[in-house]
Design a protein around this motif. Structure first.
Motif, PDB file in Angstrom:
ATOM      1  N   ALA A  30       0.825  -1.212   0.000  1.00  0.00           N
ATOM      2  CA  ALA A  30       0.000   0.000   0.000  1.00  0.00           C
ATOM      3  C   ALA A  30       0.858   1.261   0.000  1.00  0.00           C
ATOM      4  N   VAL A  31       2.147   1.129   0.304  1.00  0.00           N
ATOM      5  CA  VAL A  31       3.059   2.267   0.378  1.00  0.00           C
ATOM      6  C   VAL A  31       3.770   2.448  -0.962  1.00  0.00           C
ATOM      7  N   ARG A  32       3.665   3.654  -1.510  1.00  0.00           N
ATOM      8  CA  ARG A  32       4.337   3.959  -2.777  1.00  0.00           C
ATOM      9  C   ARG A  32       5.728   4.535  -2.540  1.00  0.00           C
ATOM     10  N   SER A  33       5.842   5.475  -1.601  1.00  0.00           N
ATOM     11  CA  SER A  33       7.141   6.084  -1.324  1.00  0.00           C
ATOM     12  C   SER A  33       7.131   6.726   0.056  1.00  0.00           C
ATOM     13  N   VAL A  34       8.333   6.984   0.567  1.00  0.00           N
ATOM     14  CA  VAL A  34       8.519   7.650   1.859  1.00  0.00           C
ATOM     15  C   VAL A  34       9.511   8.777   1.617  1.00  0.00           C
ATOM     16  N   SER A  35       9.145  10.000   2.011  1.00  0.00           N
ATOM     17  CA  SER A  35       9.997  11.155   1.699  1.00  0.00           C
ATOM     18  C   SER A  35       9.830  12.269   2.735  1.00  0.00           C
ATOM     19  N   ASN A  36      10.496  13.382   2.491  1.00  0.00           N
ATOM     20  CA  ASN A  36      10.413  14.599   3.313  1.00  0.00           C
ATOM     21  C   ASN A  36      10.734  14.343   4.786  1.00  0.00           C
ATOM     22  N   PHE A  37      11.843  13.679   5.029  1.00  0.00           N
ATOM     23  CA  PHE A  37      12.273  13.396   6.400  1.00  0.00           C
ATOM     24  C   PHE A  37      12.731  14.680   7.082  1.00  0.00           C
ATOM     25  N   GLU A  38      12.372  14.799   8.349  1.00  0.00           N
ATOM     26  CA  GLU A  38      12.874  15.893   9.188  1.00  0.00           C
ATOM     27  C   GLU A  38      13.296  15.300  10.525  1.00  0.00           C
ATOM     28  N   PHE A  39      14.459  15.764  11.020  1.00  0.00           N
ATOM     29  CA  PHE A  39      15.012  15.281  12.281  1.00  0.00           C
ATOM     30  C   PHE A  39      15.016  16.436  13.265  1.00  0.00           C
ATOM     31  N   GLU A  40      14.463  16.199  14.455  1.00  0.00           N
ATOM     32  CA  GLU A  40      14.394  17.236  15.480  1.00  0.00           C
ATOM     33  C   GLU A  40      14.930  16.677  16.790  1.00  0.00           C
ATOM     34  N   GLN A  41      16.031  17.236  17.254  1.00  0.00           N
ATOM     35  CA  GLN A  41      16.660  16.790  18.503  1.00  0.00           C
ATOM     36  C   GLN A  41      16.101  17.611  19.660  1.00  0.00           C
ATOM     37  N   GLU A  42      15.569  16.940  20.694  1.00  0.00           N
ATOM     38  CA  GLU A  42      15.056  17.590  21.894  1.00  0.00           C
ATOM     39  C   GLU A  42      15.748  16.953  23.088  1.00  0.00           C
ATOM     40  N   GLY A  43      16.865  17.537  23.529  1.00  0.00           N
ATOM     41  CA  GLY A  43      17.652  16.933  24.594  1.00  0.00           C
ATOM     42  C   GLY A  43      18.242  15.626  24.109  1.00  0.00           C
ATOM     43  N   SER A  44      17.947  14.535  24.803  1.00  0.00           N
ATOM     44  CA  SER A  44      18.468  13.227  24.387  1.00  0.00           C
ATOM     45  C   SER A  44      17.501  12.490  23.458  1.00  0.00           C
ATOM     46  N   ARG A  45      16.362  13.087  23.159  1.00  0.00           N
ATOM     47  CA  ARG A  45      15.354  12.456  22.299  1.00  0.00           C
ATOM     48  C   ARG A  45      15.480  12.952  20.862  1.00  0.00           C
ATOM     49  N   LEU A  46      15.275  12.065  19.922  1.00  0.00           N
ATOM     50  CA  LEU A  46      15.279  12.398  18.505  1.00  0.00           C
ATOM     51  C   LEU A  46      13.903  12.084  17.945  1.00  0.00           C
ATOM     52  N   LYS A  47      13.299  13.075  17.287  1.00  0.00           N
ATOM     53  CA  LYS A  47      11.991  12.895  16.665  1.00  0.00           C
ATOM     54  C   LYS A  47      12.186  12.953  15.154  1.00  0.00           C
ATOM     55  N   ILE A  48      11.720  11.911  14.457  1.00  0.00           N
ATOM     56  CA  ILE A  48      11.837  11.848  13.003  1.00  0.00           C
ATOM     57  C   ILE A  48      10.430  11.887  12.425  1.00  0.00           C
ATOM     58  N   THR A  49      10.175  12.847  11.548  1.00  0.00           N
ATOM     59  CA  THR A  49       8.895  12.917  10.860  1.00  0.00           C
ATOM     60  C   THR A  49       9.135  12.722   9.368  1.00  0.00           C
ATOM     61  N   PHE A  50       8.109  12.240   8.673  1.00  0.00           N
ATOM     62  CA  PHE A  50       8.238  11.954   7.253  1.00  0.00           C
ATOM     63  C   PHE A  50       6.850  11.846   6.636  1.00  0.00           C
ATOM     64  N   ASP A  51       6.790  11.858   5.319  1.00  0.00           N
ATOM     65  CA  ASP A  51       5.542  11.690   4.579  1.00  0.00           C
ATOM     66  C   ASP A  51       5.538  10.326   3.910  1.00  0.00           C
ATOM     67  N   VAL A  52       4.385   9.696   3.912  1.00  0.00           N
ATOM     68  CA  VAL A  52       4.203   8.409   3.256  1.00  0.00           C
ATOM     69  C   VAL A  52       3.153   8.578   2.162  1.00  0.00           C
ATOM     70  N   ASP A  53       3.570   8.363   0.926  1.00  0.00           N
ATOM     71  CA  ASP A  53       2.632   8.381  -0.198  1.00  0.00           C
ATOM     72  C   ASP A  53       2.110   6.962  -0.356  1.00  0.00           C
ATOM     73  N   SER A  54       0.788   6.799  -0.257  1.00  0.00           N
ATOM     74  CA  SER A  54       0.197   5.461  -0.282  1.00  0.00           C
ATOM     75  C   SER A  54      -1.006   5.426  -1.215  1.00  0.00           C
ATOM     76  N   ILE A  55      -1.562   4.241  -1.379  1.00  0.00           N
ATOM     77  CA  ILE A  55      -2.766   4.105  -2.190  1.00  0.00           C
ATOM     78  C   ILE A  55      -3.955   4.790  -1.518  1.00  0.00           C
ATOM     79  N   PHE A  56      -3.820   5.155  -0.247  1.00  0.00           N
ATOM     80  CA  PHE A  56      -4.871   5.853   0.488  1.00  0.00           C
ATOM     81  C   PHE A  56      -4.635   7.361   0.534  1.00  0.00           C
TER      82      PHE A  56
END
Length: 147
Positions: A112-138
């Motif tokens: 169902a997943v076509r591609s994964v793109s637009n990654f962003e990395f955000e460091q908050e102290g010792s935590r790392l948050k990764i966000t991204f877009d998923v292009d899917s059939i939905f």
């Protein structure tokens, strides 16, 4: 020098349409999981099913929370390897590129997943948050993983 016969494959338009119909006819469902409680979500004592975008959001989160090749998934390709880079002494730019690759590989396994793109990395102290877009059939979904 000519190509071997296997490389001379020809596909008709019917072959392509048939493959697309097979992909669209797959069942994309899962049981709703409450990630905070760590259990299935229930209504009147019965489990709930999710399909479409809700299914894919649950599947993405489950996949990225599962460390690849561990426990019951040892002989499968399910899960992600991005956790293996936590605490490494590698250059941050290399780590980010490897995490992108590992997350992309884990998610693209779902048809169902076509591609994964637009990654962003955000460091908050010792935590790392990764966000991204998923292009899917939905449609396009926003994904997130925290380390």
């Amino acid at each position: 020098m000519s190509l071997p016969d296997i490389a001379k494959l020809e596909y008709t338009e019917n072959d392509v349409v048939e493959k697309q119909q097979q992909r669209e006819s797959r069942v994309y469902k899962t049981l709703v999981w409450d990630f905070e409680k760590g259990d299935f979500e229930l209504r009147d004592g019965k489990t709930l099913e999710a399909d479409g975008k809700k299914y894919l959001k649950i599947w993405i989160k489950k996949t990225l929370l599962t460390i690849k090749s561990t426990l019951i998934f040892e002989e499968t390709e399910y899960g992600s390897e991005h956790y293996s880079l936590i605490g490494s002494n590698l250059k941050p730019t290399f780590v980010e590129e490897e995490m992108k690759r590992m997350i992309r590989e884990a998610l693209i396994r779902n048809s169902a997943v076509r591609s994964v793109s637009n990654f962003e990395f955000e460091q908050e102290g010792s935590r790392l948050k990764i966000t991204f877009d998923v292009d899917s059939i939905f449609g396009i979904l926003n994904g997130e993983v925290g380390l």
